[in-house]
Motif scaffolding. Structure first.
Motif, PDB file in Angstrom:
ATOM      1  N   ALA A  75     -31.360 -30.914  -1.840  1.00  0.00           N
ATOM      2  CA  ALA A  75     -30.542 -31.314  -2.993  1.00  0.00           C
ATOM      3  C   ALA A  75     -30.619 -32.821  -3.234  1.00  0.00           C
ATOM      4  CB  ALA A  75     -29.097 -30.868  -2.796  1.00  0.00           C
ATOM      5  N   ARG A  76     -30.527 -33.595  -2.163  1.00  0.00           N
ATOM      6  CA  ARG A  76     -30.576 -35.069  -2.306  1.00  0.00           C
ATOM      7  C   ARG A  76     -31.931 -35.529  -2.819  1.00  0.00           C
ATOM      8  NH1 ARG A  76     -28.362 -38.489   2.543  1.00  0.00           N
ATOM      9  NH2 ARG A  76     -28.475 -40.057   0.915  1.00  0.00           N
ATOM     10  N   ALA A  77     -32.989 -35.041  -2.217  1.00  0.00           N
ATOM     11  CA  ALA A  77     -34.334 -35.449  -2.644  1.00  0.00           C
ATOM     12  C   ALA A  77     -34.614 -34.994  -4.071  1.00  0.00           C
ATOM     13  CB  ALA A  77     -35.385 -34.891  -1.681  1.00  0.00           C
ATOM     14  N   SER A  78     -34.162 -33.804  -4.396  1.00  0.00           N
ATOM     15  CA  SER A  78     -34.390 -33.263  -5.739  1.00  0.00           C
ATOM     16  C   SER A  78     -33.593 -34.030  -6.784  1.00  0.00           C
ATOM     17  CB  SER A  78     -34.038 -31.776  -5.776  1.00  0.00           C
ATOM     18  OG  SER A  78     -34.884 -31.059  -4.893  1.00  0.00           O
ATOM     19  N   ILE A 151     -41.324 -30.177 -12.213  1.00  0.00           N
ATOM     20  CA  ILE A 151     -40.393 -30.657 -11.190  1.00  0.00           C
ATOM     21  C   ILE A 151     -39.332 -29.594 -10.929  1.00  0.00           C
ATOM     22  CG2 ILE A 151     -38.595 -32.377 -10.694  1.00  0.00           C
ATOM     23  CD1 ILE A 151     -40.410 -34.379 -12.280  1.00  0.00           C
ATOM     24  N   LEU A 152     -38.809 -29.008 -11.992  1.00  0.00           N
ATOM     25  CA  LEU A 152     -37.804 -27.945 -11.823  1.00  0.00           C
ATOM     26  C   LEU A 152     -38.381 -26.761 -11.055  1.00  0.00           C
ATOM     27  CD1 LEU A 152     -35.965 -27.844 -15.281  1.00  0.00           C
ATOM     28  CD2 LEU A 152     -35.428 -29.187 -13.240  1.00  0.00           C
ATOM     29  N   HIS A 153     -39.638 -26.408 -11.328  1.00  0.00           N
ATOM     30  CA  HIS A 153     -40.264 -25.274 -10.623  1.00  0.00           C
ATOM     31  C   HIS A 153     -40.212 -25.473  -9.112  1.00  0.00           C
ATOM     32  CE1 HIS A 153     -42.963 -24.624 -14.395  1.00  0.00           C
ATOM     33  NE2 HIS A 153     -41.772 -24.103 -14.556  1.00  0.00           N
ATOM     34  N   GLY A 154     -40.587 -26.654  -8.665  1.00  0.00           N
ATOM     35  CA  GLY A 154     -40.592 -26.936  -7.230  1.00  0.00           C
ATOM     36  C   GLY A 154     -39.200 -26.876  -6.619  1.00  0.00           C
ATOM     37  N   ILE A 155     -38.216 -27.392  -7.342  1.00  0.00           N
ATOM     38  CA  ILE A 155     -36.839 -27.380  -6.843  1.00  0.00           C
ATOM     39  C   ILE A 155     -36.320 -25.944  -6.771  1.00  0.00           C
ATOM     40  CG2 ILE A 155     -34.475 -28.145  -7.254  1.00  0.00           C
ATOM     41  CD1 ILE A 155     -35.731 -30.565  -8.798  1.00  0.00           C
ATOM     42  N   ILE A 156     -36.564 -25.178  -7.814  1.00  0.00           N
ATOM     43  CA  ILE A 156     -36.124 -23.779  -7.840  1.00  0.00           C
ATOM     44  C   ILE A 156     -36.714 -23.020  -6.659  1.00  0.00           C
ATOM     45  CG2 ILE A 156     -36.365 -21.578  -9.085  1.00  0.00           C
ATOM     46  CD1 ILE A 156     -36.091 -23.271 -11.712  1.00  0.00           C
ATOM     47  N   GLU A 157     -37.996 -23.207  -6.414  1.00  0.00           N
ATOM     48  CA  GLU A 157     -38.653 -22.518  -5.300  1.00  0.00           C
ATOM     49  C   GLU A 157     -37.961 -22.822  -3.977  1.00  0.00           C
ATOM     50  OE1 GLU A 157     -42.979 -22.285  -3.037  1.00  0.00           O
ATOM     51  OE2 GLU A 157     -42.611 -23.880  -4.488  1.00  0.00           O
ATOM     52  N   LYS A 158     -37.702 -24.099  -3.721  1.00  0.00           N
ATOM     53  CA  LYS A 158     -37.080 -24.499  -2.453  1.00  0.00           C
ATOM     54  C   LYS A 158     -35.651 -23.974  -2.330  1.00  0.00           C
ATOM     55  CE  LYS A 158     -39.772 -28.720  -2.231  1.00  0.00           C
ATOM     56  NZ  LYS A 158     -39.723 -30.162  -2.498  1.00  0.00           N
ATOM     57  N   LEU A 159     -34.881 -24.072  -3.400  1.00  0.00           N
ATOM     58  CA  LEU A 159     -33.475 -23.642  -3.321  1.00  0.00           C
ATOM     59  C   LEU A 159     -33.347 -22.125  -3.232  1.00  0.00           C
ATOM     60  CD1 LEU A 159     -31.635 -26.121  -5.708  1.00  0.00           C
ATOM     61  CD2 LEU A 159     -31.650 -26.089  -3.188  1.00  0.00           C
ATOM     62  N   GLU A 160     -34.186 -21.396  -3.947  1.00  0.00           N
ATOM     63  CA  GLU A 160     -34.124 -19.939  -3.835  1.00  0.00           C
ATOM     64  C   GLU A 160     -34.507 -19.487  -2.429  1.00  0.00           C
ATOM     65  OE1 GLU A 160     -34.567 -18.366  -8.392  1.00  0.00           O
ATOM     66  OE2 GLU A 160     -36.412 -18.503  -7.219  1.00  0.00           O
TER      67      GLU A 160
END
Length: 176
Positions: A75-78, A151-160
């Motif tokens: 979350a912080r890095a994103s 950028i959103l794609h990468g964040i979504i992948e990690k959080l899911e």
């Protein structure tokens, strides 16, 4: 202690001027608004993760305690990635505490000690709420700026993935 939060006026992202060598893409208002919503939710998710990290008790404490640090780091890095993308597009991000408190969508995390199994559901809901915001703005972001959508794609992948890791702790297999 004050029971209300006074939100500064103005609140939210604003545009910056183009200066020096910065002559690149200028984010349209809708893109700025959408990235601001993502930034606020990521900032709130970081805070929820730390609140849970500090206050969970019960079975499998250590595993969840460590996993929450992973969520917080993502979350912080994103949030930093999104805010820096906003700045690159001449938008000024706003993640001041009062703005985050007013604009965030993840649910409130309770005060005090929380049983690990309850925290699993609460943290998963916060992750899913944050991802929900990203998914709800995705198409509009992609239309305005595919690079920001990436950028959103990468964040979504990690959080899911984190939502799956954490929620698996209390799941039971379906009977066959």
């Amino acid at each position: 202690m004050n029971d209300t939060v006074t939100v500064p006026d103005p609140a939210g992202s604003t545009r910056t001027g183009r200066e020096n060598a910065e002559q690149g893409f200028l984010a349209p208002a809708a893109l700025t608004k959408n990235l601001q919503a993502v930034l606020v939710d990521l900032t709130a998710l970081h805070l929820v993760g730390k609140q849970a990290h500090w206050n969970i008790v019960g079975p499998n404490f250590r595993d969840l305690h460590l996993n929450l640090d992973e969520v917080v780091a993502i979350a912080r890095a994103s949030a930093d990635d999104v805010a820096e993308r906003m700045r690159a597009l001449h938008a000024a991000p706003d993640a001041r505490p009062a703005v985050v408190a007013e604009q965030t969508t993840p649910p409130e995390f309770p005060q005090g000690e929380v049983l690990t199994h309850d925290a699993i559901d609460l943290v998963t809901a916060s992750i899913e709420g944050t991802v929900g915001t990203m998914r709800s703005v995705h198409d509009e972001v992609d239309e305005a700026d595919p690079t920001s959508a990436d950028i959103l794609h990468g964040i979504i992948e990690k959080l899911e993935q984190q939502a799956w890791f954490i929620s698996a702790e209390t799941r039971t297999p379906k009977e066959r």
